[in-house]
Every structure is written in C-alpha cells, then in structure tokens.
Design an enzyme around this catalytic site. Structure first.
Site, PDB file in Angstrom:
ATOM      1  N   ASP A 114      52.348  43.154  42.119  1.00  0.00           N
ATOM      2  CA  ASP A 114      51.119  43.986  41.389  1.00  0.00           C
ATOM      3  C   ASP A 114      51.020  45.315  41.853  1.00  0.00           C
ATOM      4  O   ASP A 114      51.695  45.735  42.564  1.00  0.00           O
ATOM      5  CB  ASP A 114      49.908  43.039  41.854  1.00  0.00           C
ATOM      6  CG  ASP A 114      49.693  42.732  43.337  1.00  0.00           C
ATOM      7  OD1 ASP A 114      50.526  43.187  44.072  1.00  0.00           O
ATOM      8  OD2 ASP A 114      48.922  41.858  43.549  1.00  0.00           O
ATOM      9  N   ASN A 173      39.517  34.505  48.339  1.00  0.00           N
ATOM     10  CA  ASN A 173      39.269  33.697  47.380  1.00  0.00           C
ATOM     11  C   ASN A 173      40.423  32.730  46.823  1.00  0.00           C
ATOM     12  O   ASN A 173      40.330  31.947  45.621  1.00  0.00           O
ATOM     13  CB  ASN A 173      38.810  34.483  46.074  1.00  0.00           C
ATOM     14  CG  ASN A 173      39.937  35.425  45.561  1.00  0.00           C
ATOM     15  OD1 ASN A 173      40.733  35.280  46.014  1.00  0.00           O
ATOM     16  ND2 ASN A 173      39.423  36.406  44.391  1.00  0.00           N
ATOM     17  N   HIS A 225      43.328  33.734  45.780  1.00  0.00           N
ATOM     18  CA  HIS A 225      44.197  34.437  44.798  1.00  0.00           C
ATOM     19  C   HIS A 225      45.869  34.722  45.409  1.00  0.00           C
ATOM     20  O   HIS A 225      45.864  34.866  46.787  1.00  0.00           O
ATOM     21  CB  HIS A 225      43.658  35.626  44.308  1.00  0.00           C
ATOM     22  CG  HIS A 225      44.016  36.876  45.200  1.00  0.00           C
ATOM     23  ND1 HIS A 225      42.921  37.857  45.024  1.00  0.00           N
ATOM     24  CD2 HIS A 225      44.171  37.107  46.301  1.00  0.00           C
ATOM     25  CE1 HIS A 225      43.123  38.911  45.595  1.00  0.00           C
ATOM     26  NE2 HIS A 225      43.865  38.637  46.654  1.00  0.00           N
ATOM     27  N   GLU A 253      43.209  36.055  40.128  1.00  0.00           N
ATOM     28  CA  GLU A 253      41.899  35.772  40.594  1.00  0.00           C
ATOM     29  C   GLU A 253      41.659  34.302  40.103  1.00  0.00           C
ATOM     30  O   GLU A 253      41.851  33.850  39.077  1.00  0.00           O
ATOM     31  CB  GLU A 253      40.874  36.845  40.120  1.00  0.00           C
ATOM     32  CG  GLU A 253      41.170  38.293  40.607  1.00  0.00           C
ATOM     33  CD  GLU A 253      40.987  38.568  41.975  1.00  0.00           C
ATOM     34  OE1 GLU A 253      41.221  37.598  42.955  1.00  0.00           O
ATOM     35  OE2 GLU A 253      40.578  39.652  42.229  1.00  0.00           O
TER      36      GLU A 253
HETATM   37  P1  PGA Z   1      45.957  40.699  52.900  1.00  0.00           P
HETATM   38  O1  PGA Z   1      45.766  40.319  51.377  1.00  0.00           O
HETATM   39  O2  PGA Z   1      47.328  40.478  53.306  1.00  0.00           O
HETATM   40  O3  PGA Z   1      45.729  42.184  53.014  1.00  0.00           O
HETATM   41  O4  PGA Z   1      45.007  39.723  53.550  1.00  0.00           O
HETATM   42  C1  PGA Z   1      46.315  39.261  50.780  1.00  0.00           C
HETATM   43  C2  PGA Z   1      45.908  39.025  49.574  1.00  0.00           C
HETATM   44  O5  PGA Z   1      44.899  39.695  48.968  1.00  0.00           O
HETATM   45  O6  PGA Z   1      46.737  38.582  48.730  1.00  0.00           O
END
Ligand code: PGA
Length: 264
Positions: A67, A137, A139, A144
């Site tokens: 992404d 959450n 994702h 999302e």
């Molecule tokens: P993080 O993010 O590794 O910074 O916790 C993970 C994500 O949001 O997919």
C-alpha cells in the site's frame, strides 16, 4: 493455519527472517509481497544483516508493496516509498526495476492504475510470499473494516482508528492523508504463502479475532482463515487473548517433525 507464539518482538523478527530467507534461497526469483509499519522493521534488519554477511542475495527477486498513502510523493518522509527505501531497499540488492510500490502521486484514473498494479503482480508470476502486519482494527494492508473479502487493489478511505494510530507521524492531523492505495484482500489471498507478524498487547484483540473469530469483513485479517498456507508469528503479548494456545503449540511441534525446514 500455523500460529507461532514467540517470547518477544526480537524472536518474532528472527523467526520471520528465517522463513523469508529460506524462501529466497529456495527460489531466488521469488516474488515478495512487502509491508510497512513498525512491525516488519525487525524482520528487515535481520534480512539486511544476512545480506551483508553474504548469505542472502535478492538480485533475482521481485517485490510488490501492499500500500501507499494517496497524496504523498516517494520523497515524502512519511511515504511508504521513503520508508521502504530507508529501511530496506537501500541496504539490500533487490533490483530497482523489480521493486513495485503503489504510486501515491496518482490523480485521476485510479481504476486503471490499480488494475495495472494487479496485472504487474500477475505478469511477475504472482506473489510467492506475502508479509503482513495487522492494525488494531484488524486491517491488513489498508483494508479497513467492511472491506470486501474479494477486494482487489484500489483506493480506500482510511478509518478513524487508522488515522489516530498514524497521525503522530505527521505534523498535524490535517497533513495526514485520509486515503490510500492498497492491495485488496482478494489480492492478498492469491499469494502462495502469507506471514502475518504481530507484537504487543495493543494487537491482542485483533489477533484473537483474526485467528479464532468468525470470518467477517469487520476484521479483514479473519479472511486469512480461508488461506491454505498462512503463518501467524506473534509474541506473547499479541497472543494474550487467544484461547487455544496449547493446541497451536501441539500443531507446531507436529509441523516441525513433518516439515522442519519451514520453522526454527
Ligand atoms: P504497525 O502497523 O506495524 O505500525 O503496528 C500495522 C498495520 O497497521 O498494518
């Protein structure tokens, strides 16, 4: 599904590096799916160390990132382009022309750009190994809650929780992008193998829902239950809310007997 519970973040990173390095050595022309965020940093450091030591070569590898924020150029310090350059690509030898990261500067014909990204993955032979983090959450990528479980690469509006989790990287909330280009859940499920990494108590609820909850678009990572070759590598804190730990350990012991090369 394999659930590997490690003591802490360092062990998670080492185990993930063992698997990724093993996959690269087994198939030098590997197509890697890569993730940004704080979680895979330790993995990248381990892989860089192996590369520097001369025991890991990426010269025939191809990569696709999950992404990118919409509106950020590759030189923006918070862009995922910049992150990947700083944290990984500038220190290993994946050929520049085989590195793919969605273009955050895009404007206009998003659908055809995203369709082209999907086509590039296909033309490269499909993703052999996809690395994922997980959001609080649930994702994966920027899929999302309520993302279609069949979704493909597309533009996605970020949820309030994601904006809250990431806004501290930006000078103010108004500077934080509110949309991103992300591979879809369908895109991720097409990968031949998936590794999801998680560390810390803040991820425990999402990890438990992903592994033990119902498959639901409210928790995108739960779609991984449909994948035939997914490994969750998580630390004790991220495993906190799981109810079947003994069983996961038993499965792991059996896996080590039958396919020892896959795990340490
Ligand atoms: P993080 O993010 O590794 O910074 O916790 C993970 C994500 O949001 O997919």
């Amino acid at each position: 599904m394999l659930v590997v519970i490690k003591k802490d973040y360092e062990e998670v990173s080492r185990e993930a590096a063992h698997i990724v390095a093993g996959a690269v050595r087994a198939k030098p022309t590997i197509v890697l799916g890569l993730a940004t965020g704080s979680t895979p940093l330790g993995l990248y450091q381990e892989l860089i160390a192996l590369h520097r030591a001369g025991s890991l070569d990426f010269s025939l590898a191809t990569s696709f990132n999950l992404d990118e924020y919409l509106g950020l150029s590759p030189s923006h310090p918070q862009s995922f382009h910049y992150f990947m350059d700083q944290q990984f690509f500038s220190q290993v030898n994946v050929p520049r022309e085989r590195i793919h990261i969605p273009d955050g500067t895009l404007s206009g014909d998003y659908d055809s750009y995203c369709g082209g990204y999907e086509q590039s993955i296909k033309s490269a032979g499909g993703i052999d190994l996809q690395v994922l983090g997980i959001g609080r959450n649930g994702h994966v990528g920027f899929n999302e809650p309520t993302s279609s479980l069949a979704s493909r690469t597309r533009l996605k509006a970020l949820s309030r929780e994601t904006i809250e989790d990431n806004r501290h990287f930006f000078a103010s909330e108004s500077e934080m992008p509110k949309c991103a280009i992300t591979m879809g859940i369908g895109t991720i499920l097409d990968s031949r193998r998936v590794l999801l990494l998680a560390s810390g108590r803040s991820k425990a609820a999402a990890v438990a829902k992903a592994i033990e909850g119902p498959i639901t678009s409210s928790v995108s990572a739960s779609a991984l239950q449909l994948h035939v070759d997914v490994t969750f590598i998580i630390d004790e804190e991220a495993a906190y809310s799981l109810t079947q730990r003994d069983y996961y350990r038993h499965v792991l012991e059996m896996t080590k007997i039958f396919t020892p090369e896959r795990l340490t």
